[in-house]
Design a protein around this motif. Sequence first.
Motif, PDB file in Angstrom:
ATOM      1  N   TYR A 202      30.493  23.525  35.077  1.00 57.32           N
ATOM      2  CA  TYR A 202      29.034  23.592  35.032  1.00 57.32           C
ATOM      3  C   TYR A 202      28.508  24.269  33.772  1.00 57.32           C
ATOM      4  N   PHE A 203      29.206  25.306  33.312  1.00 55.63           N
ATOM      5  CA  PHE A 203      28.713  26.092  32.179  1.00 55.63           C
ATOM      6  C   PHE A 203      29.216  25.572  30.837  1.00 55.63           C
ATOM      7  N   ASN A 204      29.991  24.488  30.862  1.00 57.34           N
ATOM      8  CA  ASN A 204      30.586  23.961  29.637  1.00 57.34           C
ATOM      9  C   ASN A 204      29.962  22.609  29.296  1.00 57.34           C
ATOM     10  N   LYS A 205      29.349  22.503  28.126  1.00 58.06           N
ATOM     11  CA  LYS A 205      28.649  21.283  27.728  1.00 58.06           C
ATOM     12  C   LYS A 205      29.596  20.092  27.577  1.00 58.06           C
ATOM     13  N   GLU A 206      30.881  20.363  27.333  1.00 57.14           N
ATOM     14  CA  GLU A 206      31.860  19.294  27.143  1.00 57.14           C
ATOM     15  C   GLU A 206      32.574  18.928  28.438  1.00 57.14           C
ATOM     16  N   GLY A 207      32.198  19.553  29.526  1.00 60.25           N
ATOM     17  CA  GLY A 207      32.813  19.245  30.816  1.00 60.25           C
ATOM     18  C   GLY A 207      34.223  19.764  30.972  1.00 60.25           C
ATOM     19  N   ILE A 208      34.570  20.807  30.212  1.00 59.27           N
ATOM     20  CA  ILE A 208      35.916  21.389  30.271  1.00 59.27           C
ATOM     21  C   ILE A 208      35.976  22.437  31.388  1.00 59.27           C
ATOM     22  N   VAL A 209      37.093  22.454  32.104  1.00 57.85           N
ATOM     23  CA  VAL A 209      37.301  23.479  33.137  1.00 57.85           C
ATOM     24  C   VAL A 209      37.611  24.800  32.439  1.00 57.85           C
ATOM     25  N   ASP A 210      36.599  25.639  32.316  1.00 58.07           N
ATOM     26  CA  ASP A 210      36.815  26.912  31.638  1.00 58.07           C
ATOM     27  C   ASP A 210      36.583  28.116  32.560  1.00 58.07           C
ATOM     28  N   ASN A 211      36.288  27.841  33.833  1.00 62.01           N
ATOM     29  CA  ASN A 211      36.184  28.867  34.862  1.00 62.01           C
ATOM     30  C   ASN A 211      36.809  28.315  36.139  1.00 62.01           C
ATOM     31  N   ILE A 212      37.456  29.169  36.901  1.00 57.16           N
ATOM     32  CA  ILE A 212      38.030  28.722  38.173  1.00 57.16           C
ATOM     33  C   ILE A 212      37.807  29.769  39.253  1.00 57.16           C
ATOM     34  N   ILE A 213      37.923  29.304  40.493  1.00 57.05           N
ATOM     35  CA  ILE A 213      37.891  30.190  41.644  1.00 57.05           C
ATOM     36  C   ILE A 213      39.170  29.971  42.440  1.00 57.05           C
ATOM     37  N   ILE A 214      39.805  31.056  42.849  1.00 57.75           N
ATOM     38  CA  ILE A 214      40.969  30.976  43.725  1.00 57.75           C
ATOM     39  C   ILE A 214      40.712  31.849  44.953  1.00 57.75           C
ATOM     40  N   LYS A 215      41.525  31.667  45.983  1.00 56.42           N
ATOM     41  CA  LYS A 215      41.437  32.474  47.196  1.00 56.42           C
ATOM     42  C   LYS A 215      42.827  32.923  47.606  1.00 56.42           C
ATOM     43  N   ASP A 216      42.888  34.114  48.196  1.00 55.46           N
ATOM     44  CA  ASP A 216      44.167  34.543  48.759  1.00 55.46           C
ATOM     45  C   ASP A 216      44.311  33.955  50.161  1.00 55.46           C
ATOM     46  N   PRO A 217      45.471  34.091  50.811  1.00 55.60           N
ATOM     47  CA  PRO A 217      45.678  33.467  52.124  1.00 55.60           C
ATOM     48  C   PRO A 217      44.706  33.930  53.210  1.00 55.60           C
ATOM     49  N   GLY A 218      44.065  35.079  53.005  1.00 54.23           N
ATOM     50  CA  GLY A 218      43.098  35.563  53.981  1.00 54.23           C
ATOM     51  C   GLY A 218      41.678  35.134  53.695  1.00 54.23           C
ATOM     52  N   GLY A 219      41.456  34.435  52.570  1.00 55.58           N
ATOM     53  CA  GLY A 219      40.134  33.938  52.247  1.00 55.58           C
ATOM     54  C   GLY A 219      39.354  34.768  51.265  1.00 55.58           C
ATOM     55  N   LEU A 220      39.930  35.857  50.746  1.00 56.64           N
ATOM     56  CA  LEU A 220      39.245  36.674  49.742  1.00 56.64           C
ATOM     57  C   LEU A 220      39.121  35.872  48.452  1.00 56.64           C
ATOM     58  N   GLY A 221      37.927  35.872  47.852  1.00 52.35           N
ATOM     59  CA  GLY A 221      37.690  35.073  46.660  1.00 52.35           C
ATOM     60  C   GLY A 221      37.991  35.809  45.361  1.00 52.35           C
ATOM     61  N   PHE A 222      38.330  35.012  44.335  1.00 52.85           N
ATOM     62  CA  PHE A 222      38.556  35.551  42.991  1.00 52.85           C
ATOM     63  C   PHE A 222      37.849  34.656  41.990  1.00 52.85           C
ATOM     64  N   PHE A 223      36.928  35.214  41.230  1.00 51.89           N
ATOM     65  CA  PHE A 223      36.262  34.475  40.155  1.00 51.89           C
ATOM     66  C   PHE A 223      36.996  34.769  38.848  1.00 51.89           C
ATOM     67  N   ILE A 224      37.588  33.748  38.241  1.00 52.39           N
ATOM     68  CA  ILE A 224      38.298  33.903  36.965  1.00 52.39           C
ATOM     69  C   ILE A 224      37.412  33.217  35.924  1.00 52.39           C
ATOM     70  N   PHE A 225      36.558  34.006  35.274  1.00 51.77           N
ATOM     71  CA  PHE A 225      35.491  33.470  34.432  1.00 51.77           C
ATOM     72  C   PHE A 225      35.639  33.939  32.984  1.00 51.77           C
ATOM     73  N   ASN A 226      34.960  33.191  32.107  1.00 50.81           N
ATOM     74  CA  ASN A 226      34.984  33.551  30.683  1.00 50.81           C
ATOM     75  C   ASN A 226      33.732  34.340  30.307  1.00 50.81           C
ATOM     76  N   ASP A 227      33.162  35.056  31.239  1.00 50.09           N
ATOM     77  CA  ASP A 227      31.986  35.940  31.115  1.00 50.09           C
ATOM     78  C   ASP A 227      30.727  35.224  31.581  1.00 50.09           C
TER      79      ASP A 227
END
Length: 227
Positions: A202-227
């Motif tokens: 969404y934040f990349n004009k070229e449509g590149i995956v530059d941010n991701i979200i992962i979850k642990d087995p219990g459902g806790l979220g992690f935002f891995i972002f480039n700021d």
Amino acid sequence: MQALIQTPTPYLEASIDFYSKLGFKQISETPLIFSDGKASLEINPNRYARAGLRFFKDSWSLEISKLKPIAEIHPTKDGHLLADPSGVWIFLVDGKPGFDLHEEELSFSTLGNYMGISLESTDAKKSFEIYQILGFQLAFGSVDSGYFSMTANGFSISIMKPNSCPHLFFNPSLTYFNGKNNMNIIAKIRSLEIPITEEITYFNKEGIVDNIIIKDPGGLGFFIFND
């Protein structure tokens, strides 16, 4: 006050494997605590456990008296339980933790630079009031804008009003900001075969995956972002 993030798990070995793969270190066996130097998490296999924040202090009696008019307080075996408008459970533990929560200057896990907890709240003003009573102070943004950060003893919480983030959101989520190095970190996460919950372009004009979200087995979220 000392702080700890609690993550429940239906699959204890899978949770241990998740954090070990990502480079977190086990710092306590009972309770089971993993840390990346800045973020410390308790993996709790109890079937009544819920994702939330655990705050330790010799006594919370003064804070409880101020919280009672604005939040439902439940007694626990070691203190008190409430929830903020984001739905995140807040455990107020009377007494010090039986383990060292010393923070290092930098995170050392694969996820990169840990910046704190992110929450989406349906009532940002009430969330602010609750965390202010617990000893947090405004560090960035404003309550009226619906986006702000609060800190207490180096523990940071960022709170956003609804419809602020154009991606999946899990309350609570750990946020990592890695700037230009985020693409390398994403590649490393893929190489570890950690499932990716959402690839964000969404934040990349070229449509590149530059941010991701992962979850642990219990459902806790992690935002891995480039700021």
